[in-house]
Design a protein around this motif. Structure first.
Motif, mmCIF file in Angstrom:
data_model
loop_
_atom_site.group_PDB
_atom_site.id
_atom_site.type_symbol
_atom_site.label_atom_id
_atom_site.label_comp_id
_atom_site.label_asym_id
_atom_site.label_seq_id
_atom_site.Cartn_x
_atom_site.Cartn_y
_atom_site.Cartn_z
ATOM 1 N N ARG A 31 0.852 -1.180 0.000
ATOM 2 C CA ARG A 31 0.000 0.000 0.000
ATOM 3 C C ARG A 31 0.891 1.234 0.000
ATOM 4 N N LEU A 32 0.501 2.200 -0.822
ATOM 5 C CA LEU A 32 1.205 3.470 -0.913
ATOM 6 C C LEU A 32 0.301 4.588 -0.406
ATOM 7 N N GLY A 33 0.920 5.676 -0.015
ATOM 8 C CA GLY A 33 0.109 6.767 0.500
ATOM 9 C C GLY A 33 0.716 8.123 0.246
ATOM 10 N N TRP A 34 -0.138 9.136 0.327
ATOM 11 C CA TRP A 34 0.266 10.537 0.257
ATOM 12 C C TRP A 34 0.063 11.175 1.632
ATOM 13 N N PHE A 35 1.043 11.942 2.028
ATOM 14 C CA PHE A 35 0.974 12.731 3.244
ATOM 15 C C PHE A 35 1.363 14.160 2.909
ATOM 16 N N ARG A 43 3.383 15.886 9.997
ATOM 17 C CA ARG A 43 3.020 15.273 8.723
ATOM 18 C C ARG A 43 1.675 14.574 8.899
ATOM 19 N N GLU A 44 0.735 14.868 8.004
ATOM 20 C CA GLU A 44 -0.607 14.322 8.139
ATOM 21 C C GLU A 44 -0.994 13.491 6.923
ATOM 22 N N PHE A 45 -1.843 12.525 7.182
ATOM 23 C CA PHE A 45 -2.329 11.617 6.153
ATOM 24 C C PHE A 45 -3.243 12.348 5.187
ATOM 25 N N VAL A 46 -3.090 12.027 3.890
ATOM 26 C CA VAL A 46 -3.958 12.578 2.858
ATOM 27 C C VAL A 46 -4.780 11.468 2.206
ATOM 28 N N ALA A 47 -4.096 10.440 1.688
ATOM 29 C CA ALA A 47 -4.789 9.363 0.992
ATOM 30 C C ALA A 47 -3.865 8.160 0.881
ATOM 31 N N SER A 48 -4.462 6.976 0.751
ATOM 32 C CA SER A 48 -3.671 5.769 0.542
ATOM 33 C C SER A 48 -4.410 4.834 -0.403
ATOM 34 N N ILE A 49 -3.657 3.898 -0.992
ATOM 35 C CA ILE A 49 -4.228 2.993 -1.990
ATOM 36 C C ILE A 49 -3.519 1.649 -1.901
ATOM 37 N N TYR A 93 4.280 14.437 0.372
ATOM 38 C CA TYR A 93 5.206 13.316 0.326
ATOM 39 C C TYR A 93 4.453 12.032 -0.010
ATOM 40 N N CYS A 94 5.126 11.121 -0.714
ATOM 41 C CA CYS A 94 4.570 9.784 -0.877
ATOM 42 C C CYS A 94 5.428 8.812 -0.075
ATOM 43 N N GLY A 95 4.794 7.741 0.369
ATOM 44 C CA GLY A 95 5.481 6.772 1.196
ATOM 45 C C GLY A 95 4.894 5.384 1.040
ATOM 46 N N VAL A 96 5.641 4.398 1.503
ATOM 47 C CA VAL A 96 5.227 3.000 1.475
ATOM 48 C C VAL A 96 4.750 2.599 2.868
ATOM 49 N N GLN A 97 3.592 1.975 2.940
ATOM 50 C CA GLN A 97 3.076 1.579 4.243
ATOM 51 C C GLN A 97 3.851 0.390 4.784
ATOM 52 N N ARG A 98 4.337 0.529 6.012
ATOM 53 C CA ARG A 98 5.052 -0.542 6.704
ATOM 54 C C ARG A 98 4.201 -1.145 7.805
ATOM 55 N N GLY A 99 3.315 -0.354 8.380
ATOM 56 C CA GLY A 99 2.461 -0.818 9.450
ATOM 57 C C GLY A 99 1.054 -1.039 8.958
ATOM 58 N N ASN A 102 -3.049 4.394 8.831
ATOM 59 C CA ASN A 102 -2.774 5.526 7.951
ATOM 60 C C ASN A 102 -2.219 6.696 8.758
ATOM 61 N N VAL A 103 -1.087 6.449 9.394
ATOM 62 C CA VAL A 103 -0.377 7.490 10.131
ATOM 63 C C VAL A 103 1.059 7.508 9.640
ATOM 64 N N ALA A 104 1.705 8.654 9.794
ATOM 65 C CA ALA A 104 3.054 8.802 9.250
ATOM 66 C C ALA A 104 4.027 7.776 9.814
ATOM 67 N N ALA A 105 3.859 7.429 11.093
ATOM 68 C CA ALA A 105 4.775 6.476 11.731
ATOM 69 C C ALA A 105 4.701 5.088 11.099
ATOM 70 N N ASP A 106 3.622 4.794 10.399
ATOM 71 C CA ASP A 106 3.456 3.477 9.771
ATOM 72 C C ASP A 106 3.857 3.473 8.303
ATOM 73 N N PHE A 107 4.452 4.577 7.847
ATOM 74 C CA PHE A 107 4.913 4.674 6.465
ATOM 75 C C PHE A 107 6.406 4.963 6.452
ATOM 76 N N GLY A 108 7.065 4.630 5.339
ATOM 77 C CA GLY A 108 8.493 4.878 5.218
ATOM 78 C C GLY A 108 8.884 5.044 3.773
#
Length: 120
Positions: A31-35, A43-49, A93-99, A102-108
């Motif tokens: 899963r990828l996401g935008w913050f 940093r706040e969550f915007v959307a994920s897919i 920013y875009c990031g890869v979900q690790r957790g 949908n919070v920044a700490a769960d993306f990298g």
């Protein structure tokens, strides 16, 4: 390891549109996401897919205005932003979900970010 690079930011008037892109250096089945992060704010969550694109999630503040999508064959994720407001101004920013959340700490694997500025 996946590397991400955002593009497409810029200056736009309120009510306008922008399309952000996130290019991945390698294939990702995650899963990828935008913050976004505004000055002085977290940093706040915007959307994920998800990988198939069948499941998407949006922050309430952008629901109905932003659309997230991805093209796995091209290793690209996009964020179409319509009806932009001054409060959308931030570095995106875009990031890869690790957790699992949908919070920044769960993306990298964050990219370098792209600036979006919406003037009133």
């Amino acid at each position: 390891q996946v590397q991400l690079a955002e593009s497409g930011g810029g200056l736009v008037q309120a009510g306008g549109s922008l399309r952000l892109s996130c290019a991945a250096s390698g294939r990702t089945f995650l899963r990828l996401g935008w913050f976004r992060q505004a000055p002085g704010k977290e940093r706040e969550f915007v959307a994920s897919i998800d990988y198939t694109g069948s499941r998407t999630y949006y922050a309430d503040s952008v629901k109905g205005r932003f659309t997230i999508s991805r093209e796995n064959a091209k290793n690209i994720m996009a964020l179409q932003m319509n009806s932009l407001k001054p409060e959308d101004t931030a570095v995106y920013y875009c990031g890869v979900q690790r957790g699992s959340s949908n919070v920044a700490a769960d993306f990298g694997s964050w990219g370098q970010g792209t600036q979006v500025t919406v003037s009133s």
